[in-house]
Design a protein around this motif. Structure first.
Motif, PDB file in Angstrom:
ATOM      1  N   MET A 125       0.821  -1.205   0.000  1.00  0.00           N
ATOM      2  CA  MET A 125       0.000   0.000   0.000  1.00  0.00           C
ATOM      3  C   MET A 125       0.860   1.263   0.000  1.00  0.00           C
ATOM      4  O   MET A 125       0.516   2.268  -0.609  1.00  0.00           O
ATOM      5  CB  MET A 125      -0.914  -0.009   1.230  1.00  0.00           C
ATOM      6  CG  MET A 125      -1.963   1.078   1.195  1.00  0.00           C
ATOM      7  SD  MET A 125      -3.006   1.005  -0.286  1.00  0.00           S
ATOM      8  CE  MET A 125      -3.862  -0.545  -0.014  1.00  0.00           C
ATOM      9  N   ILE A 126       2.007   1.207   0.679  1.00  0.00           N
ATOM     10  CA  ILE A 126       2.912   2.361   0.695  1.00  0.00           C
ATOM     11  C   ILE A 126       3.425   2.638  -0.719  1.00  0.00           C
ATOM     12  O   ILE A 126       3.499   3.790  -1.159  1.00  0.00           O
ATOM     13  CB  ILE A 126       4.084   2.103   1.666  1.00  0.00           C
ATOM     14  CG1 ILE A 126       3.571   2.030   3.109  1.00  0.00           C
ATOM     15  CG2 ILE A 126       5.129   3.208   1.535  1.00  0.00           C
ATOM     16  CD1 ILE A 126       4.625   1.715   4.128  1.00  0.00           C
ATOM     17  N   MET A 127       3.768   1.560  -1.433  1.00  0.00           N
ATOM     18  CA  MET A 127       4.260   1.721  -2.804  1.00  0.00           C
ATOM     19  C   MET A 127       3.197   2.356  -3.692  1.00  0.00           C
ATOM     20  O   MET A 127       3.509   3.162  -4.579  1.00  0.00           O
ATOM     21  CB  MET A 127       4.676   0.359  -3.359  1.00  0.00           C
ATOM     22  CG  MET A 127       5.927  -0.212  -2.719  1.00  0.00           C
ATOM     23  SD  MET A 127       7.367   0.855  -2.993  1.00  0.00           S
ATOM     24  CE  MET A 127       7.506   0.794  -4.772  1.00  0.00           C
ATOM     25  N   TYR A 128       1.934   1.983  -3.452  1.00  0.00           N
ATOM     26  CA  TYR A 128       0.843   2.565  -4.247  1.00  0.00           C
ATOM     27  C   TYR A 128       0.782   4.072  -4.049  1.00  0.00           C
ATOM     28  O   TYR A 128       0.706   4.840  -5.017  1.00  0.00           O
ATOM     29  CB  TYR A 128      -0.492   1.932  -3.852  1.00  0.00           C
ATOM     30  CG  TYR A 128      -1.683   2.743  -4.316  1.00  0.00           C
ATOM     31  CD1 TYR A 128      -2.065   2.737  -5.654  1.00  0.00           C
ATOM     32  CD2 TYR A 128      -2.396   3.546  -3.425  1.00  0.00           C
ATOM     33  CE1 TYR A 128      -3.135   3.503  -6.097  1.00  0.00           C
ATOM     34  CE2 TYR A 128      -3.466   4.314  -3.859  1.00  0.00           C
ATOM     35  CZ  TYR A 128      -3.832   4.290  -5.191  1.00  0.00           C
ATOM     36  OH  TYR A 128      -4.881   5.060  -5.623  1.00  0.00           O
ATOM     37  N   TRP A 129       0.802   4.504  -2.786  1.00  0.00           N
ATOM     38  CA  TRP A 129       0.699   5.933  -2.501  1.00  0.00           C
ATOM     39  C   TRP A 129       1.910   6.698  -3.036  1.00  0.00           C
ATOM     40  O   TRP A 129       1.775   7.823  -3.529  1.00  0.00           O
ATOM     41  CB  TRP A 129       0.552   6.162  -1.000  1.00  0.00           C
ATOM     42  CG  TRP A 129      -0.828   5.861  -0.501  1.00  0.00           C
ATOM     43  CD1 TRP A 129      -1.214   4.883   0.358  1.00  0.00           C
ATOM     44  CD2 TRP A 129      -2.035   6.553  -0.868  1.00  0.00           C
ATOM     45  NE1 TRP A 129      -2.570   4.911   0.557  1.00  0.00           N
ATOM     46  CE2 TRP A 129      -3.095   5.921  -0.177  1.00  0.00           C
ATOM     47  CE3 TRP A 129      -2.312   7.620  -1.714  1.00  0.00           C
ATOM     48  CZ2 TRP A 129      -4.420   6.344  -0.305  1.00  0.00           C
ATOM     49  CZ3 TRP A 129      -3.623   8.045  -1.852  1.00  0.00           C
ATOM     50  CH2 TRP A 129      -4.663   7.412  -1.158  1.00  0.00           C
ATOM     51  N   VAL A 130       3.098   6.103  -2.944  1.00  0.00           N
ATOM     52  CA  VAL A 130       4.299   6.765  -3.462  1.00  0.00           C
ATOM     53  C   VAL A 130       4.196   6.940  -4.972  1.00  0.00           C
ATOM     54  O   VAL A 130       4.437   8.039  -5.511  1.00  0.00           O
ATOM     55  CB  VAL A 130       5.560   5.944  -3.102  1.00  0.00           C
ATOM     56  CG1 VAL A 130       6.780   6.497  -3.839  1.00  0.00           C
ATOM     57  CG2 VAL A 130       5.801   5.967  -1.602  1.00  0.00           C
ATOM     58  N   GLY A 146       1.135  12.097  -9.805  1.00  0.00           N
ATOM     59  CA  GLY A 146       0.287  13.272  -9.631  1.00  0.00           C
ATOM     60  C   GLY A 146       1.089  14.559  -9.612  1.00  0.00           C
ATOM     61  O   GLY A 146       0.685  15.582 -10.198  1.00  0.00           O
ATOM     62  N   ILE A 147       2.239  14.537  -8.950  1.00  0.00           N
ATOM     63  CA  ILE A 147       3.103  15.725  -8.881  1.00  0.00           C
ATOM     64  C   ILE A 147       3.616  16.095 -10.271  1.00  0.00           C
ATOM     65  O   ILE A 147       3.630  17.272 -10.660  1.00  0.00           O
ATOM     66  CB  ILE A 147       4.283  15.465  -7.918  1.00  0.00           C
ATOM     67  CG1 ILE A 147       3.774  15.408  -6.470  1.00  0.00           C
ATOM     68  CG2 ILE A 147       5.350  16.544  -8.059  1.00  0.00           C
ATOM     69  CD1 ILE A 147       4.804  14.904  -5.481  1.00  0.00           C
ATOM     70  N   ILE A 148       4.018  15.074 -11.043  1.00  0.00           N
ATOM     71  CA  ILE A 148       4.530  15.338 -12.397  1.00  0.00           C
ATOM     72  C   ILE A 148       3.448  15.981 -13.268  1.00  0.00           C
ATOM     73  O   ILE A 148       3.683  16.987 -13.956  1.00  0.00           O
ATOM     74  CB  ILE A 148       5.030  14.030 -13.049  1.00  0.00           C
ATOM     75  CG1 ILE A 148       6.272  13.513 -12.313  1.00  0.00           C
ATOM     76  CG2 ILE A 148       5.357  14.256 -14.533  1.00  0.00           C
ATOM     77  CD1 ILE A 148       6.731  12.145 -12.773  1.00  0.00           C
TER      78      ILE A 148
END
Length: 323
Positions: free
Chosen positions: A1-6, A12-14
């Motif tokens: 789940m952490i990998m998903y959010w990262v 999203g930032i890009i």
């Protein structure tokens, strides 16, 4: 789940930073990071994320499509058309989360139905066993009475009646699936030292709901009540009580479930039965059950209300009496 959010945050930032290159002034990257991370945190708190149910293949495919969108920025000069890949990125993510949520709900409903099918089989086995042994019990009581052992006969009969009453409370007038779940929950509560009271003016099977919806509704409602009572008993060292009432009044079916409960945090209480991920249960639960109850009630044009007061949680469900 952490990998998903990262991964989601980086993409999203890009996308957002590329879009912001079209405004007259330069927006620092840390501002974009704060906006995206804040948005991700909001959605994480608002709803449950269960993308693992989609499996690695579909998640990798969707992330691959989102990565391909980045090629858009290398082939086209900065303009407001950069809004297109951002919208597509958000659309793909919405599809991912929506499908994952629906699939998780279906998986849970399917698992519950399998469990309740097993409960129905067990209830049927119990009834057959009791019927098979009935004449043996009658003969034993007759023998005791003939030999003047009235007290022993009374004690034996009381024990026998208690066992039959336990089964009879659950099965009288009910369809097989409903009888199975009522019997199983009664036994589960009894095993946990919880008093379970069924107070029905008419069979629950009278409700105009399909078997799978009855299983989901009753299963989640009573399972939540039992777990709340177990926690309450651990804290207070007293026997907890669950009451399930069902009756018909003024063209409405009323189903009321009351149980002892420890205090429920206000943020959870406010969102209970409304959104996924809001649960009073222990770690490992995802809060799907209460939302599924709400969905079933809404689908059948019912009304659901709940209140917590003085260590007691009450759920009141009303269904139109449509035959």
């Amino acid at each position: 789940m952490i990998m998903y959010w990262v991964a989601a945050a980086v993409l999203g930032i890009i996308h957002l930073q590329a879009l912001l290159t079209n405004i007259p002034w330069k927006v620092p990257i840390y501002v974009t990071c704060m906006l995206v991370i804040g948005t991700a945190y909001f959605f994480n708190k608002k709803s449950i994320i269960c993308i693992s149910v989609l499996g690695g293949k579909w998640n990798v495919l969707l992330f691959g499509l989102q990565l391909l969108l980045l090629l858009f920025y290398f082939s086209i000069k900065p303009s407001w058309i950069y809004l297109v890949p951002l919208i597509v990125f958000i659309g793909i993510e919405s599809i991912r989360l929506g499908c994952a949520r629906k699939l998780a709900a279906l998986n849970q409903e399917n698992q519950q139905f399998k469990e309740q099918t097993a409960h129905f089989s067990e209830t049927f086995r119990i009834v057959r066993s009791e019927r098979h042994d009935f004449l043996k019990h009658a003969s034993a009581i007759h023998f005791m009475l003939e030999n003047g052992k009235n007290n022993e006969a009374k004690a034996y009969l009381d024990e026998l009646v208690d066992g039959y009453e336990e089964t009879n409370l659950s099965i009288k007038g009910e369809r097989g699936t409903v009888a199975g779940i009522l019997n199983q929950m009664y036994r589960q509560a009894k095993a946990a030292g919880i008093t379970m009271v069924y107070d029905f003016d008419l069979p629950l099977s009278t409700l105009p709901l399909a078997d799978k919806h009855m299983v989901t509704l009753l299963g989640n409602l009573l399972a939540n009540s039992i777990e709340a009572c177990e926690d309450w008993q651990t804290e207070h060292k007293q026997e907890a009580l669950i009451t399930l009432q069902f009756y018909k009044r003024s063209g409405l079916f009323l189903l009321i479930c009351k149980n002892n409960s420890l205090p429920i945090p206000t943020p959870i209480l406010d969102a209970l039965f409304q959104t996924y991920g809001k649960t009073t249960k222990r770690n490992g639960h995802e809060g799907l059950g209460t939302k599924m109850i709400h969905d079933i009630v809404s689908e059948h044009h019912g009304f659901l209300d709940f209140v917590y007061k003085e260590q007691e949680f009450t759920v009141k469900i009303k269904f139109p009496a449509i035959q």
